[in-house]
Design a protein around this motif. Structure first.
Motif, PDB file in Angstrom:
ATOM      1  N   ILE A 112       0.626  -7.343  -7.140  1.00 40.27           N
ATOM      2  CA  ILE A 112      -0.392  -6.444  -6.606  1.00 40.27           C
ATOM      3  C   ILE A 112      -1.755  -7.009  -6.980  1.00 40.27           C
ATOM      4  O   ILE A 112      -2.064  -7.184  -8.161  1.00 40.27           O
ATOM      5  CB  ILE A 112      -0.253  -5.019  -7.175  1.00 40.27           C
ATOM      6  CG1 ILE A 112       1.159  -4.464  -6.961  1.00 40.27           C
ATOM      7  CG2 ILE A 112      -1.308  -4.105  -6.568  1.00 40.27           C
ATOM      8  CD1 ILE A 112       1.514  -4.207  -5.533  1.00 40.27           C
ATOM      9  N   ILE A 158     -10.181   3.591  -5.770  1.00 34.29           N
ATOM     10  CA  ILE A 158      -9.341   2.392  -5.768  1.00 34.29           C
ATOM     11  C   ILE A 158      -8.308   2.419  -6.887  1.00 34.29           C
ATOM     12  O   ILE A 158      -7.192   1.912  -6.739  1.00 34.29           O
ATOM     13  CB  ILE A 158     -10.212   1.115  -5.856  1.00 34.29           C
ATOM     14  CG1 ILE A 158      -9.381  -0.126  -5.498  1.00 34.29           C
ATOM     15  CG2 ILE A 158     -10.846   0.981  -7.230  1.00 34.29           C
ATOM     16  CD1 ILE A 158      -8.913  -0.163  -4.080  1.00 34.29           C
ATOM     17  N   ALA A 187      -4.504   2.021  -5.973  1.00 31.99           N
ATOM     18  CA  ALA A 187      -3.733   0.897  -6.501  1.00 31.99           C
ATOM     19  C   ALA A 187      -2.496   1.382  -7.256  1.00 31.99           C
ATOM     20  O   ALA A 187      -1.412   0.787  -7.156  1.00 31.99           O
ATOM     21  CB  ALA A 187      -4.599   0.033  -7.416  1.00 31.99           C
ATOM     22  N   VAL A 194      -5.004  -4.735  -2.440  1.00 32.00           N
ATOM     23  CA  VAL A 194      -5.566  -3.390  -2.281  1.00 32.00           C
ATOM     24  C   VAL A 194      -7.048  -3.486  -2.606  1.00 32.00           C
ATOM     25  O   VAL A 194      -7.434  -3.602  -3.764  1.00 32.00           O
ATOM     26  CB  VAL A 194      -4.869  -2.379  -3.214  1.00 32.00           C
ATOM     27  CG1 VAL A 194      -5.412  -0.970  -2.960  1.00 32.00           C
ATOM     28  CG2 VAL A 194      -3.362  -2.408  -3.019  1.00 32.00           C
ATOM     29  N   SER A 207      -5.663  -6.149  -6.743  1.00 31.59           N
ATOM     30  CA  SER A 207      -6.548  -5.025  -6.444  1.00 31.59           C
ATOM     31  C   SER A 207      -7.888  -5.211  -7.129  1.00 31.59           C
ATOM     32  O   SER A 207      -7.971  -5.823  -8.200  1.00 31.59           O
ATOM     33  CB  SER A 207      -5.914  -3.701  -6.879  1.00 31.59           C
ATOM     34  OG  SER A 207      -5.628  -3.708  -8.258  1.00 31.59           O
ATOM     35  N   CYS A 208      -8.935  -4.692  -6.516  1.00 36.13           N
ATOM     36  CA  CYS A 208     -10.277  -4.892  -7.061  1.00 36.13           C
ATOM     37  C   CYS A 208     -10.524  -3.925  -8.215  1.00 36.13           C
ATOM     38  O   CYS A 208      -9.913  -2.854  -8.289  1.00 36.13           O
ATOM     39  CB  CYS A 208     -11.331  -4.757  -5.976  1.00 36.13           C
ATOM     40  SG  CYS A 208     -11.434  -3.127  -5.227  1.00 36.13           S
TER      41      CYS A 208
END
Length: 378
Positions: A277, A290, A294, A312, A279-280
């Motif tokens: 995964i 987020i 996430a 994501v 994700s930011c």
């Protein structure tokens, strides 16, 4: 145009040159001698509870564990070993403290290896010849384990503390007890709760012997702290080619230890990546929660059996570009999510449909792909 010399150092190799060691076999798992770095854990059940122990072994097997260790502090635990070994899909190491007689029980039970710490086994020196003979006959390797908390008192007095030098001297002395009897089917672990002490000890040890090494930051702590400490120590040593098996010794269930170990190896390129995964971290540009999104995506993909990278992203600055690097991904904003597959936008969905859409595209993408062995964590 001639090349311009910027005076930069040569790029480091992407894969470290592994330290040359002897090769041993823990059951059917090769250790050392260039074999892949393996992930270990230890059960937390009472070993005498055979069903509970086998259930936990099944759980860590599914998570990607290669070798499992079980504690053998009592006769009841020793008596349970034959049944556990017979039904475990993983090689089983018997962890022996205080009572050398359990070593023979473990060998007779078919354990793939035996872990001993001579620093806390009473009258161990008098039993080495017998143990070496029995292990040699059964082709069972011995793991010499030296921890800061159970260092031989003579060496603790000599060095004043569990220094790297004390840990290494203890390990090599304990190995010499077996070497006197021609036994060298050995793996060594020198562990400490401080990552840099552990790193220094293993560096010294790697210079002074050719035995395969098991890495562990012992008593590393709760999941967050312990994972970081383990990742720091393992990354330093493995990037130098030192280390043949690892255990993330977290105060967490064995499955979490296995997941941490597998992800560390995957991040270092020492194990094929499985599900990842991306994700930011979040910033003031976000128009979506987020962190919550996430977490939902991670939960939805838990156990997904295919090696995918799922992105994501939460804004239009880095989101689209990062999402395009993934197999499937989403870039969110204004209550919507653009769904990407291999860099191409395939649809836009409302924010509440993002997780479902990612799962649908991932399943479509992998419908003709065989499942990866061991699931997400292997």
């Amino acid at each position: 145009m001639p090349a311009i010399d910027l005076g930069l150092p040569a790029p480091l190799p992407t894969t470290p040159v592994r330290r040359r060691t002897r090769r041993i076999h823990v059951g059917d798992v090769p250790v050392g001698g260039g074999a892949p770095v393996s992930v270990q854990t230890m059960t937390t059940t009472n070993t005498a509870d055979i069903d509970a122990t086998l259930q936990q072994i099944a759980e860590v097997t599914a998570a990607g564990c290669d070798i499992v260790r079980v504690a053998v502090p009592t006769q009841d635990d020793a008596d349970a070993l034959p049944a556990i070994v017979a039904k475990s899909k993983l090689p089983v190491i018997a962890d022996i403290h205080f009572q050398p007689r359990y070593v023979f029980t473990a060998i007779d039970a078919g354990c793939a290896a035996v872990r001993v710490n001579p620093g806390n086994i009473k009258k161990f020196d008098d039993r080495v010849a017998e143990i070496a003979k029995a292990a040699q006959a059964a082709r069972v390797p011995i793991r010499i384990g030296v921890n800061a908390g159970s260092l031989d008192q003579r060496l603790l007095a000599k060095h004043g503390a569990a220094t790297p030098q004390a840990l290494v001297e203890s390990a090599l002395w304990e190995c010499s007890l077996f070497e006197e009897h021609g036994f060298r089917n050995i793996k060594i672990a020198v562990k400490h709760h401080d990552p840099m002490t552990m790193v220094s000890a293993n560096r010294l040890l790697a210079q002074q012997c050719d035995y395969p090494l098991h890495l562990g930051v012992t008593e590393a702590g709760p999941t967050f702290q312990g994972s970081i400490k383990s990742a720091v120590a393992f990354s330093i040593l493995l990037s130098e080619g030192i280390g043949d098996t690892i255990r993330a010794s977290l105060s967490a269930p064995p499955v979490e230890q296995v997941k941490a170990g597998c992800h560390i190896l995957q991040s270092l390129g020492l194990r094929p990546r499985k599900l990842e995964i991306v994700s930011c971290p979040g910033c003031g540009r976000l128009q979506v929660d987020i962190h919550h999104l996430a977490a939902r995506v991670e939960a939805a993909f838990d156990g997904f059996p295919h090696p995918l990278r799922v992105a994501v992203m939460g804004c239009v600055v880095n989101g689209p570009g990062e999402a395009r690097e993934a197999d499937v991904g989403v870039s969110c904003g204004n209550g919507k999510g653009q769904i990407f597959v291999h860099g191409e936008v395939v649809r836009t969905v409302p924010e509440h449909r993002v997780v479902d859409a990612l799962i649908e595209e991932a399943l479509s993408l992998t419908e003709d792909t065989p499942s990866a062995p061991g699931g997400e964590g292997s």
